[in-house]
Write a protein that holds these residues in place. Structure first.
Motif, PDB file in Angstrom:
ATOM      1  N   UNK A  59      48.676  55.307  50.408  1.00  0.00           N
ATOM      2  CA  UNK A  59      48.142  56.194  49.366  1.00  0.00           C
ATOM      3  C   UNK A  59      47.071  57.147  49.889  1.00  0.00           C
ATOM      4  N   UNK A  60      46.934  57.249  51.185  1.00  0.00           N
ATOM      5  CA  UNK A  60      45.818  57.997  51.778  1.00  0.00           C
ATOM      6  C   UNK A  60      45.706  59.428  51.262  1.00  0.00           C
ATOM      7  N   UNK A  61      46.829  60.076  51.002  1.00  0.00           N
ATOM      8  CA  UNK A  61      46.810  61.474  50.581  1.00  0.00           C
ATOM      9  C   UNK A  61      47.047  61.635  49.080  1.00  0.00           C
ATOM     10  N   UNK A  62      47.003  60.533  48.341  1.00  0.00           N
ATOM     11  CA  UNK A  62      47.315  60.574  46.908  1.00  0.00           C
ATOM     12  C   UNK A  62      46.117  60.294  46.020  1.00  0.00           C
ATOM     13  N   UNK A  63      44.988  59.876  46.600  1.00  0.00           N
ATOM     14  CA  UNK A  63      43.886  59.381  45.791  1.00  0.00           C
ATOM     15  C   UNK A  63      42.837  60.427  45.424  1.00  0.00           C
ATOM     16  N   UNK A  64      42.733  61.492  46.189  1.00  0.00           N
ATOM     17  CA  UNK A  64      41.657  62.468  45.952  1.00  0.00           C
ATOM     18  C   UNK A  64      41.714  62.994  44.517  1.00  0.00           C
ATOM     19  N   UNK A  65      40.683  62.667  43.738  1.00  0.00           N
ATOM     20  CA  UNK A  65      40.598  63.134  42.360  1.00  0.00           C
ATOM     21  C   UNK A  65      41.524  62.449  41.380  1.00  0.00           C
ATOM     22  N   UNK A  66      42.262  61.424  41.822  1.00  0.00           N
ATOM     23  CA  UNK A  66      43.283  60.804  40.978  1.00  0.00           C
ATOM     24  C   UNK A  66      42.672  59.991  39.840  1.00  0.00           C
ATOM     25  N   UNK A  67      43.419  59.924  38.739  1.00  0.00           N
ATOM     26  CA  UNK A  67      43.093  59.008  37.642  1.00  0.00           C
ATOM     27  C   UNK A  67      43.804  57.693  37.912  1.00  0.00           C
ATOM     28  N   UNK A  68      43.024  56.605  38.014  1.00  0.00           N
ATOM     29  CA  UNK A  68      43.548  55.308  38.443  1.00  0.00           C
ATOM     30  C   UNK A  68      43.416  54.304  37.307  1.00  0.00           C
ATOM     31  N   UNK A  69      44.466  53.509  37.099  1.00  0.00           N
ATOM     32  CA  UNK A  69      44.470  52.443  36.105  1.00  0.00           C
ATOM     33  C   UNK A  69      44.693  51.119  36.818  1.00  0.00           C
ATOM     34  N   UNK A  70      43.724  50.199  36.694  1.00  0.00           N
ATOM     35  CA  UNK A  70      43.795  48.888  37.329  1.00  0.00           C
ATOM     36  C   UNK A  70      44.017  47.851  36.242  1.00  0.00           C
ATOM     37  N   UNK A  71      45.270  47.380  36.106  1.00  0.00           N
ATOM     38  CA  UNK A  71      45.629  46.410  35.077  1.00  0.00           C
ATOM     39  C   UNK A  71      45.503  44.982  35.593  1.00  0.00           C
ATOM     40  N   UNK A  72      45.157  44.060  34.703  1.00  0.00           N
ATOM     41  CA  UNK A  72      44.850  42.685  35.109  1.00  0.00           C
ATOM     42  C   UNK A  72      43.828  42.746  36.245  1.00  0.00           C
ATOM     43  N   UNK A  73      42.737  43.432  36.013  1.00  0.00           N
ATOM     44  CA  UNK A  73      41.860  43.888  37.102  1.00  0.00           C
ATOM     45  C   UNK A  73      41.257  42.769  37.926  1.00  0.00           C
ATOM     46  N   UNK A  74      40.951  41.630  37.332  1.00  0.00           N
ATOM     47  CA  UNK A  74      40.392  40.534  38.108  1.00  0.00           C
ATOM     48  C   UNK A  74      39.107  40.924  38.803  1.00  0.00           C
ATOM     49  N   UNK A  75      39.068  40.827  40.110  1.00  0.00           N
ATOM     50  CA  UNK A  75      37.881  41.219  40.869  1.00  0.00           C
ATOM     51  C   UNK A  75      37.649  42.724  40.851  1.00  0.00           C
ATOM     52  N   UNK A  76      38.670  43.490  40.461  1.00  0.00           N
ATOM     53  CA  UNK A  76      38.558  44.951  40.508  1.00  0.00           C
ATOM     54  C   UNK A  76      38.760  45.510  41.891  1.00  0.00           C
ATOM     55  N   UNK A  77      39.269  44.693  42.820  1.00  0.00           N
ATOM     56  CA  UNK A  77      39.369  45.096  44.221  1.00  0.00           C
ATOM     57  C   UNK A  77      40.142  46.392  44.413  1.00  0.00           C
ATOM     58  N   UNK A  78      41.262  46.550  43.715  1.00  0.00           N
ATOM     59  CA  UNK A  78      42.099  47.725  43.943  1.00  0.00           C
ATOM     60  C   UNK A  78      41.469  48.981  43.355  1.00  0.00           C
ATOM     61  N   UNK A  79      40.957  48.893  42.135  1.00  0.00           N
ATOM     62  CA  UNK A  79      40.313  50.055  41.540  1.00  0.00           C
ATOM     63  C   UNK A  79      39.046  50.462  42.269  1.00  0.00           C
ATOM     64  N   UNK A  80      38.240  49.495  42.694  1.00  0.00           N
ATOM     65  CA  UNK A  80      37.015  49.799  43.439  1.00  0.00           C
ATOM     66  C   UNK A  80      37.342  50.416  44.797  1.00  0.00           C
ATOM     67  N   UNK A  81      38.379  49.900  45.435  1.00  0.00           N
ATOM     68  CA  UNK A  81      38.805  50.472  46.717  1.00  0.00           C
ATOM     69  C   UNK A  81      39.264  51.908  46.524  1.00  0.00           C
ATOM     70  N   UNK A  82      39.983  52.177  45.438  1.00  0.00           N
ATOM     71  CA  UNK A  82      40.440  53.538  45.166  1.00  0.00           C
ATOM     72  C   UNK A  82      39.265  54.482  44.951  1.00  0.00           C
ATOM     73  N   UNK A  83      38.240  54.028  44.226  1.00  0.00           N
ATOM     74  CA  UNK A  83      37.055  54.858  44.020  1.00  0.00           C
ATOM     75  C   UNK A  83      36.332  55.118  45.337  1.00  0.00           C
TER      76      UNK A  83
END
Length: 214
Positions: free
Chosen positions: A57-81
């Motif tokens: 996803x290296x070239x897909x995240x800049x400015x993206x709106x991200x939805x982290x479902x069943x977030x748990x630790x939030x690892x994926x959403x925090x990494x995206x930010x």
């Protein structure tokens, strides 16, 4: 509770506890250690899987709106930010786990929305399209297929969009016909698949996963 492996309780009646720490592995906050809720069975996506996913996803995240479902630790959403996403919405039903995500957003000084709600109830509400979605439900509870259908049918996805689905390695996954498998990765009992979503096809047909490039 989100992002839990299904496992039997110990003889003393307590499930294994989380390590209490989450490491951001790339981007602005690389190597930062964050606290996570002390909740039975809570697990972040393994580091190796995250490294692989975010290289895709290296070239897909800049400015993206991200939805982290069943977030748990939030690892994926925090990494995206950390890697340049414009905003992230975390959906987590367990109060202490949701509060821990809020605390980590404040620690990093980034904005994000934490919604304390069941995922299917959230997806039944008013929809706003997202360009990147992380779907990592509790293992062995058959939540993947209905969540994928709700994302597609209720217009939660941009055209195009990226959807990452993580589940137990032995389980098949059914996704809408217009989701093309882009890449997949396995680590231990975790199997992750990244799909590229295009415009909706007629009807609501679903299909079993095909084999993308590993």
């Amino acid at each position: 509770m989100s992002r839990h492996r299904s496992r039997p309780p110990s003889r003393r009646g307590r499930a294994p506890q989380s390590s209490g720490k989450l490491r951001i592995i790339g981007g602005q906050f690389r190597r930062r250690l964050l606290s996570v809720a002390d909740s039975p069975g809570l697990r972040p996506t393994p580091d190796r899987v995250r490294e692989t996913l975010f290289s895709w996803l290296a070239f897909e995240l800049a400015g993206a709106r991200v939805l982290d479902l069943y977030a748990g630790t939030g690892a994926l959403g925090l990494e995206a930010l950390s890697r340049g996403a414009g905003m992230a919405t975390f959906v987590e039903s367990a109060t202490p786990v949701a509060r821990a995500i809020e605390g980590n957003l404040a620690t990093l000084g980034v904005s994000g929305e934490v919604i304390e709600k069941d995922v299917m109830a959230f997806l039944a509400g008013p929809a706003t399209p997202f360009g990147v979605v992380f779907l990592d439900p509790p293992f062995r509870q058959q939540r993947v297929a209905p969540t994928c259908r709700a994302l597609e049918d209720a217009d939660w996805l941009s055209d195009p969009a990226w959807v990452y689905v993580e589940q137990e390695a032995e389980a098949p996954v059914e996704v809408p016909d217009n989701w093309a498998l882009h890449r997949e990765v396995a680590a231990g009992d975790t199997h992750g698949r990244l799909y590229r979503r295009q415009a909706s096809p007629p009807g609501d047909a679903c299909r079993a996963p095909d084999h993308g490039v590993r």
